[in-house]
Design an enzyme around this catalytic site. Structure first.
Site, PDB file in Angstrom:
ATOM      1  N   ASP A 102     -23.419  19.622  17.558  1.00 50.15           N
ATOM      2  CA  ASP A 102     -22.816  20.929  17.353  1.00 50.15           C
ATOM      3  C   ASP A 102     -21.746  20.766  16.273  1.00 50.15           C
ATOM      4  O   ASP A 102     -22.049  20.754  15.089  1.00 50.15           O
ATOM      5  CB  ASP A 102     -22.250  21.380  18.705  1.00 50.15           C
ATOM      6  CG  ASP A 102     -21.769  22.808  18.736  1.00 50.15           C
ATOM      7  OD1 ASP A 102     -21.326  23.314  17.704  1.00 50.15           O
ATOM      8  OD2 ASP A 102     -21.812  23.420  19.812  1.00 50.15           O
ATOM      9  N   PHE A 151     -24.852  29.994  22.771  1.00 51.93           N
ATOM     10  CA  PHE A 151     -24.549  29.034  23.822  1.00 51.93           C
ATOM     11  C   PHE A 151     -25.802  28.803  24.657  1.00 51.93           C
ATOM     12  O   PHE A 151     -26.282  29.709  25.332  1.00 51.93           O
ATOM     13  CB  PHE A 151     -23.381  29.497  24.692  1.00 51.93           C
ATOM     14  CG  PHE A 151     -22.841  28.374  25.527  1.00 51.93           C
ATOM     15  CD1 PHE A 151     -21.982  27.442  24.974  1.00 51.93           C
ATOM     16  CD2 PHE A 151     -23.243  28.211  26.835  1.00 51.93           C
ATOM     17  CE1 PHE A 151     -21.508  26.370  25.726  1.00 51.93           C
ATOM     18  CE2 PHE A 151     -22.777  27.147  27.595  1.00 51.93           C
ATOM     19  CZ  PHE A 151     -21.908  26.225  27.037  1.00 51.93           C
ATOM     20  N   VAL A 152     -26.323  27.575  24.592  1.00 51.03           N
ATOM     21  CA  VAL A 152     -27.594  27.260  25.238  1.00 51.03           C
ATOM     22  C   VAL A 152     -27.409  26.315  26.423  1.00 51.03           C
ATOM     23  O   VAL A 152     -26.480  25.506  26.453  1.00 51.03           O
ATOM     24  CB  VAL A 152     -28.600  26.649  24.234  1.00 51.03           C
ATOM     25  CG1 VAL A 152     -29.026  27.689  23.207  1.00 51.03           C
ATOM     26  CG2 VAL A 152     -28.029  25.423  23.542  1.00 51.03           C
ATOM     27  N   ARG A 164     -28.296  22.336  33.904  1.00 52.61           N
ATOM     28  CA  ARG A 164     -28.973  21.199  33.268  1.00 52.61           C
ATOM     29  C   ARG A 164     -30.437  21.108  33.691  1.00 52.61           C
ATOM     30  O   ARG A 164     -31.271  20.651  32.926  1.00 52.61           O
ATOM     31  CB  ARG A 164     -28.291  19.882  33.640  1.00 52.61           C
ATOM     32  CG  ARG A 164     -26.915  19.683  33.057  1.00 52.61           C
ATOM     33  CD  ARG A 164     -26.429  18.261  33.358  1.00 52.61           C
ATOM     34  NE  ARG A 164     -25.014  18.091  33.171  1.00 52.61           N
ATOM     35  CZ  ARG A 164     -24.414  17.871  32.006  1.00 52.61           C
ATOM     36  NH1 ARG A 164     -25.134  17.820  30.905  1.00 52.61           N
ATOM     37  NH2 ARG A 164     -23.113  17.703  31.933  1.00 52.61           N
TER      38      ARG A 164
END
Length: 180
Positions: A102, A151-152, A164
């Site tokens: 990121d 936002f993943v 997760r």
């Protein structure tokens, strides 16, 4: 948990196919080398498990725990290393695996730390790449998917430790992480 996802960005099948392709590419690039895969926990565990099975070479696996996010949605700018490698990396070809690149802060800090071990080579692989958020110009050597600045979560990626275990990568609804 699925109701908290605004949209599926990458399906389980797309992820699996790309990991197989990355594994074949890494197999070609590392043929005849003494490879150590260093996995950044916790998020990269899902990706690394499938990736190492897709690499058709003898390899060793080690783990590190590092974070610059805590429970937030953006980097703090400071990388905390909570667990370092136990493997001797000197003279070995190291492949650093993370779930997402990121800002590049974590990859850069961990790469610098690993270079102190004097590996023969050091390359990086990330399942997802949010290039438009990069603050240091660092790119991974191998990238699964370039993704937009959303936002993943899923396939190891989390929000405050949750999501997760989603089998896909999805965009988290903003109302989930903007709660006051």
């Amino acid at each position: 948990m699925h109701n908290d996802v605004a949209k599926v960005l990458l399906t389980k099948e797309e992820i699996s196919a790309r990991i197989q392709s990355l594994g074949a590419e890494i197999t070609r690039d590392y043929a005849g080398k003494n490879i150590v895969v260093v996995v950044l926990l916790k998020g990269a565990a899902w990706f690394a498990t499938d990736l190492t099975r897709a690499i058709d070479l003898p390899l060793r696996v080690d783990f590190m725990v590092a974070s610059s996010y805590g429970n937030g949605t953006s980097t703090s700018g400071k990388v905390q290393v909570k667990l370092e490698c136990s493997e001797n990396l000197e003279g070995k070809d190291v492949l650093l695996v993370d779930d997402i690149i990121d800002s590049g802060v974590t990859f850069a800090a961990i790469s610098d730390l690993l270079k102190q071990s004097k590996p023969a080579s050091l390359k990086t692989v990330a399942l997802c790449d949010k290039a438009e958020r990069r603050i240091n110009g660092l790119d991974a050597d191998y990238v699964g998917f370039k993704i937009p600045d959303e936002f993943v979560v899923g396939f190891g990626l989390d929000y405050a430790g949750d999501y997760r275990n989603l089998p896909y990568i999805g965009v988290l609804k903003p109302k989930i992480y903007t709660k006051a």
